[in-house]
Design a protein around this motif. Sequence first.
Motif, short mmCIF file in Angstrom:
data_model
loop_
_atom_site.label_atom_id
_atom_site.label_comp_id
_atom_site.label_asym_id
_atom_site.label_seq_id
_atom_site.Cartn_x
_atom_site.Cartn_y
_atom_site.Cartn_z
N LEU A 21 0.82 -1.21 0.00
CA LEU A 21 0.00 0.00 0.00
C LEU A 21 0.85 1.26 0.00
N GLU A 24 1.99 1.78 -3.48
CA GLU A 24 0.86 2.21 -4.30
C GLU A 24 0.57 3.70 -4.08
N ILE A 25 0.57 4.12 -2.83
CA ILE A 25 0.31 5.52 -2.51
C ILE A 25 1.41 6.42 -3.08
N GLU A 66 -6.42 6.57 -4.46
CA GLU A 66 -5.39 6.91 -3.48
C GLU A 66 -5.99 7.04 -2.07
N ASN A 68 -8.68 5.53 -0.96
CA ASN A 68 -9.00 4.17 -0.52
C ASN A 68 -7.74 3.45 -0.04
N ALA A 69 -6.63 3.62 -0.75
CA ALA A 69 -5.38 2.99 -0.35
C ALA A 69 -4.91 3.54 1.00
N SER A 72 -7.03 1.97 3.70
CA SER A 72 -6.60 0.58 3.90
C SER A 72 -5.31 0.53 4.69
#
Length: 122
Positions: A21, A24-25, A66, A68-69, A72
């Motif tokens: 994550l 990803e961010i 972003e 949502n990530a 999470s």
Amino acid sequence: MLAAKDLDALKATLEAERERLAKEIAEYERDGRETLSDVSGENNYRDHMADQGSATFARELDKTLEENARESLARVEAALARIEAGEYGTCRRCGAEIPVERLRAVPEAELCVTCKAQEESL
């Protein structure tokens, strides 16, 4: 009480998810800076209005993904903090033990199935 091997495996899963994550961010942030230069007028070409609309939609979608990530990641970090505090695997609402099967399916779970079902029915 969770067996030590189950706890170790779940912790490893959470740590791997935290790393995924975070990457990803970082990618969303990098992409956001790149598209910001396009929006700010640094683009030498004038796009057609439909192209601008598509680009705006893509930026909004990326912002949502972003966000949502980030949410999470916050849940994963909270689960890791519960592991460190010795509270992992215990329902935050009723105090019952969360079955290891649920934790394997949703390692960041903080509610037992019953409490989660009650929460979702409200």
